[in-house]
Design a protein around this motif. Sequence first.
Motif, PDB file in Angstrom:
ATOM      1  N   PHE A 138       0.965  -1.173   0.145  1.00  0.00           N
ATOM      2  CA  PHE A 138       0.106   0.081   0.220  1.00  0.00           C
ATOM      3  C   PHE A 138       0.831   1.291   0.196  1.00  0.00           C
ATOM      4  N   ALA A 139       1.940   1.156   0.696  1.00  0.00           N
ATOM      5  CA  ALA A 139       2.949   2.492   0.793  1.00  0.00           C
ATOM      6  C   ALA A 139       3.416   2.480  -0.389  1.00  0.00           C
ATOM      7  N   MET A 140       3.922   1.676  -1.270  1.00  0.00           N
ATOM      8  CA  MET A 140       4.431   1.828  -2.583  1.00  0.00           C
ATOM      9  C   MET A 140       3.653   2.451  -3.623  1.00  0.00           C
ATOM     10  N   HIS A 141       2.326   2.079  -3.655  1.00  0.00           N
ATOM     11  CA  HIS A 141       1.332   2.543  -4.571  1.00  0.00           C
ATOM     12  C   HIS A 141       0.791   3.941  -4.129  1.00  0.00           C
ATOM     13  N   HIS A 142       0.806   3.972  -2.773  1.00  0.00           N
ATOM     14  CA  HIS A 142       0.267   5.226  -2.315  1.00  0.00           C
ATOM     15  C   HIS A 142       1.315   6.375  -2.700  1.00  0.00           C
ATOM     16  N   GLY A 143       2.633   6.034  -2.717  1.00  0.00           N
ATOM     17  CA  GLY A 143       3.692   6.831  -2.922  1.00  0.00           C
ATOM     18  C   GLY A 143       3.523   7.277  -4.285  1.00  0.00           C
ATOM     19  N   GLN A 144       2.819   6.395  -5.198  1.00  0.00           N
ATOM     20  CA  GLN A 144       2.879   6.704  -6.676  1.00  0.00           C
ATOM     21  C   GLN A 144       1.746   7.499  -6.958  1.00  0.00           C
ATOM     22  N   ILE A 145       0.574   7.269  -6.090  1.00  0.00           N
ATOM     23  CA  ILE A 145      -0.528   8.312  -6.072  1.00  0.00           C
ATOM     24  C   ILE A 145      -0.258   9.639  -5.933  1.00  0.00           C
ATOM     25  N   LEU A 146       0.669   9.810  -4.701  1.00  0.00           N
ATOM     26  CA  LEU A 146       1.036  11.076  -4.446  1.00  0.00           C
ATOM     27  C   LEU A 146       1.780  11.850  -5.518  1.00  0.00           C
ATOM     28  N   TYR A 147       2.817  11.079  -6.167  1.00  0.00           N
ATOM     29  CA  TYR A 147       3.593  11.576  -7.021  1.00  0.00           C
ATOM     30  C   TYR A 147       2.805  12.100  -8.523  1.00  0.00           C
ATOM     31  N   ILE A 148       1.869  11.118  -8.753  1.00  0.00           N
ATOM     32  CA  ILE A 148       1.043  11.407  -9.953  1.00  0.00           C
ATOM     33  C   ILE A 148       0.149  12.647  -9.772  1.00  0.00           C
ATOM     34  N   THR A 149      -0.324  12.778  -8.457  1.00  0.00           N
ATOM     35  CA  THR A 149      -0.912  14.107  -8.127  1.00  0.00           C
ATOM     36  C   THR A 149      -0.368  15.096  -8.124  1.00  0.00           C
ATOM     37  N   LYS A 150       0.945  15.202  -7.515  1.00  0.00           N
ATOM     38  CA  LYS A 150       1.595  16.537  -7.824  1.00  0.00           C
ATOM     39  C   LYS A 150       2.182  16.802  -9.302  1.00  0.00           C
ATOM     40  N   LEU A 151       2.363  15.576  -9.820  1.00  0.00           N
ATOM     41  CA  LEU A 151       3.036  15.834 -11.399  1.00  0.00           C
ATOM     42  C   LEU A 151       1.612  16.436 -12.187  1.00  0.00           C
ATOM     43  N   VAL A 152       0.248  16.104 -11.981  1.00  0.00           N
ATOM     44  CA  VAL A 152      -0.721  16.348 -12.689  1.00  0.00           C
ATOM     45  C   VAL A 152      -1.242  17.860 -12.349  1.00  0.00           C
ATOM     46  N   THR A 153      -1.089  18.111 -10.857  1.00  0.00           N
ATOM     47  CA  THR A 153      -1.647  19.369 -10.231  1.00  0.00           C
ATOM     48  C   THR A 153      -0.605  20.631 -10.103  1.00  0.00           C
ATOM     49  N   GLY A 154       0.688  20.073 -10.126  1.00  0.00           N
ATOM     50  CA  GLY A 154       1.854  21.160  -9.790  1.00  0.00           C
ATOM     51  C   GLY A 154       1.878  21.583  -8.430  1.00  0.00           C
ATOM     52  N   GLN A 155       0.982  20.951  -7.760  1.00  0.00           N
ATOM     53  CA  GLN A 155       1.077  21.424  -6.317  1.00  0.00           C
ATOM     54  C   GLN A 155       1.588  20.737  -5.365  1.00  0.00           C
ATOM     55  N   ASP A 156       2.232  21.436  -4.209  1.00  0.00           N
ATOM     56  CA  ASP A 156       2.749  20.496  -3.077  1.00  0.00           C
ATOM     57  C   ASP A 156       1.548  20.150  -2.059  1.00  0.00           C
ATOM     58  N   LEU A 157       1.452  18.876  -1.882  1.00  0.00           N
ATOM     59  CA  LEU A 157       0.577  18.340  -1.137  1.00  0.00           C
ATOM     60  C   LEU A 157       0.299  18.879   0.462  1.00  0.00           C
ATOM     61  N   GLY A 158       1.586  19.264   0.895  1.00  0.00           N
ATOM     62  CA  GLY A 158       1.557  19.889   2.165  1.00  0.00           C
ATOM     63  C   GLY A 158       1.830  18.565   3.329  1.00  0.00           C
ATOM     64  N   PHE A 159       2.029  17.589   3.069  1.00  0.00           N
ATOM     65  CA  PHE A 159       2.110  16.576   4.133  1.00  0.00           C
ATOM     66  C   PHE A 159       3.152  16.732   5.169  1.00  0.00           C
ATOM     67  N   TYR A 160       4.101  17.454   4.851  1.00  0.00           N
ATOM     68  CA  TYR A 160       5.371  17.546   5.637  1.00  0.00           C
ATOM     69  C   TYR A 160       5.679  18.969   5.804  1.00  0.00           C
ATOM     70  N   LYS A 161       4.787  20.005   5.941  1.00  0.00           N
ATOM     71  CA  LYS A 161       5.000  21.324   5.981  1.00  0.00           C
ATOM     72  C   LYS A 161       5.469  21.546   7.611  1.00  0.00           C
ATOM     73  N   HIS A 162       5.103  20.752   8.536  1.00  0.00           N
ATOM     74  CA  HIS A 162       5.431  20.788  10.052  1.00  0.00           C
ATOM     75  C   HIS A 162       6.895  20.708  10.134  1.00  0.00           C
ATOM     76  N   LEU A 163       7.461  20.032   9.118  1.00  0.00           N
ATOM     77  CA  LEU A 163       8.864  19.772   9.350  1.00  0.00           C
ATOM     78  C   LEU A 163       9.765  21.041   8.844  1.00  0.00           C
ATOM     79  N   GLU A 164       8.914  21.829   8.224  1.00  0.00           N
ATOM     80  CA  GLU A 164       9.839  22.808   7.693  1.00  0.00           C
ATOM     81  C   GLU A 164       9.449  24.119   8.507  1.00  0.00           C
ATOM     82  N   GLN A 165       9.040  23.996   9.573  1.00  0.00           N
ATOM     83  CA  GLN A 165       8.773  25.244  10.591  1.00  0.00           C
ATOM     84  C   GLN A 165      10.114  25.532  11.292  1.00  0.00           C
ATOM     85  N   ARG A 166      10.331  26.345  11.562  1.00  0.00           N
ATOM     86  CA  ARG A 166      11.769  26.847  12.113  1.00  0.00           C
ATOM     87  C   ARG A 166      11.405  27.159  13.601  1.00  0.00           C
ATOM     88  N   LYS A 167      12.013  26.894  14.661  1.00  0.00           N
ATOM     89  CA  LYS A 167      11.399  27.128  16.048  1.00  0.00           C
ATOM     90  C   LYS A 167      12.483  28.169  16.429  1.00  0.00           C
TER      91      LYS A 167
END
Length: 170
Positions: free
Chosen positions: A141-170
Motif C-alpha cells: 500500500f505504501a509503495m502505490h500510495h507514493g505513486q498516487i502522491l507523485y502522480i497527483t503532484k505531477l498533474v496538479t503542480g501542487q505541493d501536497l503539504g504533508f510535511y509542512k510541519h517539518l519545515e517550521q523553524r523554532k
Amino acid sequence: MSDELNFARVFLDFSRSKLLDEFWPRTCQCLGMLTDDRIWWRPHESDNSIGNLLLHLNGNVRQWIVVPFGGVPDARNRPAEFAEKRHIPGAELRERLDATLREVDEILQRMEPAALLQNYDIQHQKNVTGIEAIYHVVEHFAMHHGQILYITKLVTGQDLGFYKHLEQRK
C-alpha cells in the motif's frame, strides 16, 4: 499482558494506523484534488493510472487480509485491475477501497495474536504467515500510495503539504 501479546497488539495497531490514519487520508486528499479524467490519466499506455492503482490496491488488500482473515472467498481478477480503461468515477473507486479498509480495520482490531503465526495460502504462495501477509499489505500500500502522491503532484503542480510541519523553524 505477556510480551508476545503486547508485541502482536503493537504490530496490529501500527499496521492499522499506517493504512487508515496515514496512507488512506492522504490518498483521499489527492483524490479530492483530481477530476475523474486526471484519476485515469496515464503518461504512456504501459503506465498505470491512479484509477488502476486504486483498483489494484483494493484487490490486493482484499486478497491478502480480508480473504484469509475474514473467511471470504477469493474472487480477485488481478489482470483486470490493470486492464481497466473505463473511467470509473473517482467517488466510486474511493467508496470501494474505503469499504475494504473498514473491513480490514475490524479484522485487525479483533485479530488474535495466534493468527499472526498461522500459515495461509495467498496468491499462489504457500505457507504465508499472518505477520507476513499484513506486512506485505502495508508495504505494498505504501509503495502505490507514493505513486498516487507523485502522480497527483505531477498533474496538479501542487505541493501536497504533508510535511509542512517539518519545515517550521523554532
